[in-house]
Design an enzyme around this catalytic site. Structure first.
Site, PDB file in Angstrom:
ATOM      1  N   TYR A 211      -6.807   6.745   3.234  1.00 55.88           N
ATOM      2  CA  TYR A 211      -6.945   5.690   2.225  1.00 55.88           C
ATOM      3  C   TYR A 211      -6.094   4.474   2.604  1.00 55.88           C
ATOM      4  CZ  TYR A 211      -5.642   2.712  -1.498  1.00 55.88           C
ATOM      5  OH  TYR A 211      -5.369   1.570  -2.193  1.00 55.88           O
TER       6      TYR A 211
ATOM      7  N   ASP B 261      -9.589   5.961  -2.856  1.00 60.37           N
ATOM      8  CA  ASP B 261      -8.515   6.603  -3.617  1.00 60.37           C
ATOM      9  C   ASP B 261      -9.121   7.246  -4.871  1.00 60.37           C
ATOM     10  OD1 ASP B 261      -9.154   4.476  -5.220  1.00 60.37           O
ATOM     11  OD2 ASP B 261      -7.122   3.698  -5.407  1.00 60.37           O
TER      12      ASP B 261
ATOM     13  N   GLU C 222       0.819  -1.211   0.000  1.00 57.86           N
ATOM     14  CA  GLU C 222       0.000   0.000   0.000  1.00 57.86           C
ATOM     15  C   GLU C 222       0.857   1.266   0.000  1.00 57.86           C
ATOM     16  OE1 GLU C 222      -3.025   0.343  -0.728  1.00 57.86           O
ATOM     17  OE2 GLU C 222      -3.487  -1.780  -0.784  1.00 57.86           O
TER      18      GLU C 222
END
Ligand code: SF4
Length: 360
Positions: free
Chosen positions: A122, A140, A39
């Protein structure tokens, strides 16, 4: 949630994701550290460029402890070439915070994740839902675009008020049973189907629910105050046909595609596509038409503008009077004229459909 059912959106998206998801290395693991690394690494990076870095990074720093103990230079050396080096610094700092504050275990709660260096809402939502099954949204740019189109959000998505609204919708949509898969399904749809320009609505599991698509306005969402490279011009055209003939009008010289033969219609000032089309056919060919189903979508980019709108199938209430700028011609003859290219495709498709219907 207005006219859309959260359960239906969820069910369709998850079924589509299960059948279509791309096989990516970070989707093959349940290890929170690996998910966390992915991520951080994929923020503002395309998957194809990020994947080799992900594998190299984990080969060099296989555990959170090893990353926390590494020098910044060592971390940057593996990241080199990927850009946005602040992410590498933040990821190392997050690993140190996890070792110091959480005994080396990635925390599970959204709030604890969000408190780590470089973790925006996010990334915290993505890690919490994917690694730990916490039912929180992860919004996102891809997810923003999908929701703005699905719900036809009229507000500027670069503003905080619209972002709050999108986050609220995402929170109501997220699956309580499979939050990680659901969040990834939204991101996957945005990345592969509901793309910024020319979304592939016919391949989309939400095609029959999506409010922007049903209005023929996919290209208008998300609304953003940032100027577009080519301004969008709304258009509508009519495929007016009967008895093997089709109605054509000549586009005035001096206009875009001037001099070519075209289906009647063009730029539309009125919001309602059908009313604008009826006006245009009346003005250009002097007849009334019955407007049927949408035949196809228009999404055409020229050097200084983009046409966005629809072509509708229409039936004339009476035959038009031919003139210098109006023709009511057999289809084969129409196809021999200099035509607006995507109108040629529409007429050919109509011919194809009719011969299929005759054969069956
Ligand atoms: S129908 Fe089209 S615009 Fe709507 S979500 Fe699907 S791809 Fe996006």
């Amino acid at each position: 949630m207005g006219e859309l059912s959260a359960i239906e959106v969820r069910t369709r998206l998850l079924a589509w994701y299960d059948a279509n998801r791309r096989d990516l290395p970070w989707r093959r693991t349940a290890d929170p550290y690996r998910i966390l690394v992915a991520e951080y690494l994929l923020q503002r990076t395309r998957i194809v460029s990020g994947t080799p870095y992900y594998e190299r990074f984990l080969a060099r720093f296989p555990s959170i402890e090893e990353l926390a103990a590494a020098s910044l230079d060592d971390v940057l050396a593996v990241w080199e070439g990927l850009g946005f080096y602040g992410r590498a610094r933040n990821l190392r700092a997050a690993a140190q915070a996890i070792v110091e504050r959480h005994g080396g275990r990635v925390p599970e709660s959204f709030a604890e994740l969000a408190a780590l260096p470089g973790m925006g809402p996010y990334t915290a939502g993505a890690v919490a839902s994917i690694a730990f099954g916490v039912p929180v949204p992860a919004v996102d740019g891809n997810v923003t675009r999908v929701i703005a189109r699905l719900f036809r959000i009229p507000d500027d998505v670069t503003r905080a008020a619209a972002q709050r609204r999108i986050l609220e919708i995402a929170a109501r949509l997220v699956s309580p049973e499979r939050p990680g898969a659901f969040n990834q399904s939204m991101m996957e749809l945005g990345a592969t189907v509901c793309t910024p320009s020319s979304p592939s609505c016919t391949r989309c599991p939400l095609e029959r629910l999506c409010l922007a698509h049903l209005a023929g306005e996919e290209d208008w969402f998300p609304v953003s105050r940032r100027p577009r490279a080519s301004p969008l011009v709304p258009v509508v055209f009519g495929l007016v046909a009967a008895d093997g003939r089709v109605l054509l009008v000549r586009r005035p010289s001096g206009q875009l595609l001037g001099g070519l033969w075209s289906l009647p219609g063009g730029d539309r000032a009125r919001k309602d596509e059908r009313a604008a089309l009826a006006d245009a056919v009346r003005r250009q060919a002097g007849i009334e038409v019955d407007i049927g189903a949408r035949w196809s979508r228009v999404s055409q980019t020229f050097s200084h503008r983009k046409w966005s709108g629809s072509i509708y199938r229409c039936t004339p209430r009476r035959m038009p009077e031919p003139s210098d700028s109006v023709r009511w011609v057999p289809r084969e003859e129409a196809l021999r004229l200099p035509l607006v290219p995507f109108h040629r495709e529409a007429i050919e498709a109509l011919a194809g459909l009719e011969s299929f219907e005759r054969a069956n």
